[in-house]
Design a protein around this motif. Structure first.
Motif, PDB file in Angstrom:
ATOM      1  N   VAL A  70      -9.602   0.426   2.438  1.00 25.50           N
ATOM      2  CA  VAL A  70     -10.468   1.364   3.096  1.00 25.50           C
ATOM      3  C   VAL A  70     -10.750   1.771   2.983  1.00 25.50           C
ATOM      4  CG1 VAL A  70      -8.732   3.586   3.813  1.00 25.50           C
ATOM      5  CG2 VAL A  70      -7.833   1.281   3.491  1.00 25.50           C
ATOM      6  N   VAL A  84      -0.986  -8.167  -2.966  1.00 23.15           N
ATOM      7  CA  VAL A  84      -1.015  -8.291  -1.771  1.00 23.15           C
ATOM      8  C   VAL A  84      -1.303 -10.220  -2.262  1.00 23.15           C
ATOM      9  CG1 VAL A  84       0.251  -6.745  -0.217  1.00 23.15           C
ATOM     10  CG2 VAL A  84      -2.785  -8.089  -0.509  1.00 23.15           C
ATOM     11  N   GLY A 104       1.187  -4.534  -8.334  1.00 18.53           N
ATOM     12  CA  GLY A 104       1.054  -5.794  -7.874  1.00 18.53           C
ATOM     13  C   GLY A 104       0.184  -5.639  -7.222  1.00 18.53           C
ATOM     14  N   ALA A 113      -0.642  -2.642   9.931  1.00 17.72           N
ATOM     15  CA  ALA A 113      -1.541  -1.191   9.912  1.00 17.72           C
ATOM     16  C   ALA A 113      -3.254  -1.766  10.316  1.00 17.72           C
ATOM     17  CB  ALA A 113      -1.750   0.141   8.842  1.00 17.72           C
ATOM     18  N   ALA A 143      -1.463  -1.859   3.079  1.00 13.08           N
ATOM     19  CA  ALA A 143      -2.397  -2.457   1.758  1.00 13.08           C
ATOM     20  C   ALA A 143      -3.528  -2.535   2.288  1.00 13.08           C
ATOM     21  CB  ALA A 143      -1.809  -3.124   1.247  1.00 13.08           C
ATOM     22  N   ALA A 149       1.348   3.424  -2.336  1.00 14.56           N
ATOM     23  CA  ALA A 149       1.626   4.277  -3.379  1.00 14.56           C
ATOM     24  C   ALA A 149       0.134   5.392  -2.656  1.00 14.56           C
ATOM     25  CB  ALA A 149       1.680   4.270  -4.405  1.00 14.56           C
ATOM     26  N   GLY A 150       0.171   4.646  -1.009  1.00 12.79           N
ATOM     27  CA  GLY A 150      -1.271   5.342  -1.109  1.00 12.79           C
ATOM     28  C   GLY A 150      -0.930   6.524   0.008  1.00 12.79           C
ATOM     29  N   PHE A 151      -2.352   6.957   0.672  1.00 13.72           N
ATOM     30  CA  PHE A 151      -1.985   8.369   1.505  1.00 13.72           C
ATOM     31  C   PHE A 151      -0.980   8.067   2.615  1.00 13.72           C
ATOM     32  CE2 PHE A 151      -4.038   9.966   4.528  1.00 13.72           C
ATOM     33  CZ  PHE A 151      -3.201  10.850   5.048  1.00 13.72           C
ATOM     34  N   ASP A 164       2.294  -1.817  -4.204  1.00  9.63           N
ATOM     35  CA  ASP A 164       0.894  -1.911  -4.813  1.00  9.63           C
ATOM     36  C   ASP A 164      -0.095  -1.656  -5.524  1.00  9.63           C
ATOM     37  OD1 ASP A 164      -1.677   0.527  -4.659  1.00  9.63           O
ATOM     38  OD2 ASP A 164      -0.345   0.906  -2.628  1.00  9.63           O
ATOM     39  N   ASN A 165      -0.894  -2.046  -5.795  1.00 10.99           N
ATOM     40  CA  ASN A 165      -1.835  -2.143  -7.517  1.00 10.99           C
ATOM     41  C   ASN A 165      -2.656  -1.166  -7.432  1.00 10.99           C
ATOM     42  OD1 ASN A 165      -4.814  -1.967  -5.328  1.00 10.99           O
ATOM     43  ND2 ASN A 165      -5.289  -4.257  -5.642  1.00 10.99           N
ATOM     44  N   LEU A 166      -2.467  -0.113  -6.517  1.00 10.90           N
ATOM     45  CA  LEU A 166      -3.174   1.680  -7.925  1.00 10.90           C
ATOM     46  C   LEU A 166      -4.497   1.713  -7.280  1.00 10.90           C
ATOM     47  CD1 LEU A 166      -0.935   2.826  -9.921  1.00 10.90           C
ATOM     48  CD2 LEU A 166      -0.291   3.027  -7.983  1.00 10.90           C
ATOM     49  N   GLY A 217       0.634  -0.876  -0.077  1.00 11.18           N
ATOM     50  CA  GLY A 217      -0.107   0.087   0.287  1.00 11.18           C
ATOM     51  C   GLY A 217       0.967   0.908  -0.073  1.00 11.18           C
TER      52      GLY A 217
HETATM   53  P1  NAD Z   1      -5.461   4.484   0.893  1.00 18.28           P
HETATM   54  O1  NAD Z   1      -6.468   3.961  -0.012  1.00 18.28           O
HETATM   55  O2  NAD Z   1      -4.348   5.467   0.440  1.00 18.28           O
HETATM   56  O3  NAD Z   1      -4.036   3.443   1.488  1.00 18.28           O
HETATM   57  C1  NAD Z   1      -4.311   1.756   1.236  1.00 18.28           C
HETATM   58  C2  NAD Z   1      -3.237   1.733  -0.422  1.00 18.28           C
HETATM   59  O4  NAD Z   1      -3.657  -0.134  -0.622  1.00 18.28           O
HETATM   60  C3  NAD Z   1      -3.828   1.954  -1.525  1.00 18.28           C
HETATM   61  O5  NAD Z   1      -2.860   2.346  -2.134  1.00 18.28           O
HETATM   62  C4  NAD Z   1      -4.105   1.236  -2.399  1.00 18.28           C
HETATM   63  O6  NAD Z   1      -4.035   1.385  -3.648  1.00 18.28           O
HETATM   64  C5  NAD Z   1      -3.730   0.306  -1.797  1.00 18.28           C
HETATM   65  N1  NAD Z   1      -4.197  -1.835  -1.591  1.00 18.28           N
HETATM   66  C6  NAD Z   1      -5.614  -1.470  -2.019  1.00 18.28           C
HETATM   67  N2  NAD Z   1      -5.392  -3.590  -2.090  1.00 18.28           N
HETATM   68  C7  NAD Z   1      -4.662  -3.640  -2.299  1.00 18.28           C
HETATM   69  C8  NAD Z   1      -3.715  -5.041  -2.731  1.00 18.28           C
HETATM   70  N3  NAD Z   1      -4.719  -6.122  -2.904  1.00 18.28           N
HETATM   71  N4  NAD Z   1      -2.359  -4.673  -2.933  1.00 18.28           N
HETATM   72  C9  NAD Z   1      -1.363  -4.056  -3.167  1.00 18.28           C
HETATM   73  N5  NAD Z   1      -2.171  -2.924  -2.614  1.00 18.28           N
HETATM   74  C10 NAD Z   1      -3.467  -2.898  -2.538  1.00 18.28           C
HETATM   75  O7  NAD Z   1      -5.397   4.505   2.227  1.00 18.28           O
HETATM   76  P2  NAD Z   1      -4.439   5.104   3.464  1.00 18.28           P
HETATM   77  O8  NAD Z   1      -5.507   6.130   4.508  1.00 18.28           O
HETATM   78  O9  NAD Z   1      -3.121   5.546   3.615  1.00 18.28           O
HETATM   79  O10 NAD Z   1      -4.466   3.400   3.846  1.00 18.28           O
HETATM   80  C11 NAD Z   1      -3.608   3.018   4.718  1.00 18.28           C
HETATM   81  C12 NAD Z   1      -3.296   2.244   5.625  1.00 18.28           C
HETATM   82  O11 NAD Z   1      -3.769   2.748   7.082  1.00 18.28           O
HETATM   83  C13 NAD Z   1      -4.382   0.845   5.906  1.00 18.28           C
HETATM   84  O12 NAD Z   1      -4.358  -0.743   6.016  1.00 18.28           O
HETATM   85  C14 NAD Z   1      -5.951   1.160   6.444  1.00 18.28           C
HETATM   86  O13 NAD Z   1      -7.043   0.700   6.557  1.00 18.28           O
HETATM   87  C15 NAD Z   1      -4.664   1.766   6.946  1.00 18.28           C
HETATM   88  N6  NAD Z   1      -5.931   3.433   8.360  1.00 18.28           N
HETATM   89  C16 NAD Z   1      -6.650   4.423   8.110  1.00 18.28           C
HETATM   90  C17 NAD Z   1      -6.858   5.439   8.567  1.00 18.28           C
HETATM   91  C18 NAD Z   1      -7.142   7.097   8.108  1.00 18.28           C
HETATM   92  O14 NAD Z   1      -8.188   7.446   8.934  1.00 18.28           O
HETATM   93  N7  NAD Z   1      -6.151   7.108   6.618  1.00 18.28           N
HETATM   94  C19 NAD Z   1      -7.557   4.418  10.172  1.00 18.28           C
HETATM   95  C20 NAD Z   1      -7.324   3.937   9.830  1.00 18.28           C
HETATM   96  C21 NAD Z   1      -7.037   2.697   9.482  1.00 18.28           C
END
Ligand code: NAD
Length: 331
Positions: free
Chosen positions: A91, A68, A66, A128, A88, A20-22, A42-44, A18
């Motif tokens: 979310v 997970v 790719g 996470a 990842a 490339a996520g936030f 990351d699968n974006l 994950g």
């Molecule tokens: P996000 O959606 O930006 O990040 C999740 C990332 O995982 C994305 O880049 C997505 O493309 C990637 N992803 C999803 N499925 C995938 C897969 N099968 N294989 C590879 N990559 C995959 O959200 P975030 O806020 O950055 O969340 C990151 C982590 O923090 C998550 O586990 C989320 O549950 C946890 N979290 C976030 C918050 C929040 O407030 N932002 C709160 C609680 C928990």
């Protein structure tokens, strides 16, 4: 990495799922700044290449496209890295309500694959997790031993809460029975630049609405409260836990304790953006499905992480809103 040595030093190669996520992109950036190498998987699906564009020129960074759920790819990447940071996930409540199956498979099977591979190569794994594990428990502040009070399985929104709780159980069971080194963090609402408005996250959505002059939509009556923590504070907490051997095999809340109602949040967004937008209230049934259950309050008790590594958040809500506005305005 094994035993009780710190996970974050010296120079390490981290696999960030994950990445490339936030949160993953900010965490990757901070690790590179500390001289580590990062391989992001990351699968974006909700992340984006734009989030990590500035990291791509760093020779210590590599983005692998790719999933997970691809066990062979995961196996290869875990083998070549020292430590796995597993972020990842499917979310956000909106995504989870609309695509419960995808969420469950990604969050449960994906995490199981990550943990199995980490165990196979004796790598430490950071998980996470989420404040969602506390479910409907309103006995705030919520501390790590508080009960998880979830609703009926007939309501798909609870699938996210349960999937994260199962992830924690898996990590802890591997730790107890097979010696896996793990650190678990429960993120409360984390916000900041790069958070997408597309998946139901409240602040990016409200900023977008305010800048467009559209009404700010508040779900329900808006008296529900949340605590918003800046992503740089969250990243500092994660790295602090990785660097502290006593954090291993344990779970920590990470979040702000500055509580704000969603009505007040909408007012602050209007103030910060100078928007003429109005606020409209939309019944939950129109946004999700009938009988949707929300949490009235979700406030973390952060005494545990504070006493272990001295962490507390530094950003107040107004500075968070300003930093997100600047990021949005910068395009
Ligand atoms: P996000 O959606 O930006 O990040 C999740 C990332 O995982 C994305 O880049 C997505 O493309 C990637 N992803 C999803 N499925 C995938 C897969 N099968 N294989 C590879 N990559 C995959 O959200 P975030 O806020 O950055 O969340 C990151 C982590 O923090 C998550 O586990 C989320 O549950 C946890 N979290 C976030 C918050 C929040 O407030 N932002 C709160 C609680 C928990």
């Amino acid at each position: 990495m094994s035993g009780d040595a710190p996970v974050a030093s010296p120079r390490h190669r981290y696999l960030v799922t994950g990445g490339a996520g936030f949160i993953g992109s900010h965490l990757s950036e901070a690790l590179l700044e500390r001289g580590h190498e990062v391989v992001a998987l990351d699968n974006l699906s909700t992340g984006s290449a734009a989030n990590v564009e500035s990291l791509q020129s760093d020779g210590s960074y590599r983005l692998v496209l790719g999933s997970v759920l691809d066990t062979q790819l995961l196996d290869e990447l875990v083998e070549e890295c020292d430590t796995v940071l597993h972020l990842a996930a499917a979310v956000g409540v909106k995504l989870v309500v609309e695509q419960p199956l995808r969420s469950l498979v990604t969050n449960i099977r994906g995490t199981e694959h990550v943990i199995e591979a980490a165990h196979r190569y004796r790598r430490a794994v950071f998980i996470a997790s989420s404040s969602e594990v506390y479910g409907k428990n309103t006995d705030v502040p919520l501390h790590e031993a508080s009960d998880c009070v979830v609703g009926t399985p007939s309501k798909s929104r609870w699938g996210y809460s349960l999937s994260k709780a199962i992830d924690e159980h898996l990590a802890m069971a591997y730790s107890r029975e097979k010696g896996l080194t793990t650190v678990i963090a429960r993120f409360f609402n984390t916000v900041g630049p790069r958070q997408s408005p597309s998946y139901g996250m409240v602040i990016p959505r409200m900023i977008e609405q305010a800048l467009a002059g559209d009404p700010l939509t508040v779900f329900g009556d808006g008296t529900q409260t949340r605590c918003f923590c800046h992503v740089t504070d969250v990243v500092r907490a994660v790295i602090g836990l990785l660097e502290e051997p006593r954090a291993q095999r344990d779970v920590f809340n990470i979040g702000s304790t500055e509580e704000v109602s969603i009505n007040e949040l909408a007012r602050r967004v209007i103030d910060v953006t100078g928007s003429a937008s109005q606020v409209v209230h939309i019944p939950y049934e129109q946004v999700y499905s009938s009988g949707f259950e929300d949490m009235l309050r979700r406030v973390p008790d952060t005494a545990k992480i504070k006493s272990l590594i001295g962490w507390s958040p530094t950003h107040k809500l107004d500075s968070i809103l300003r930093s997100m506005l600047e990021h949005t305005a910068a395009g």
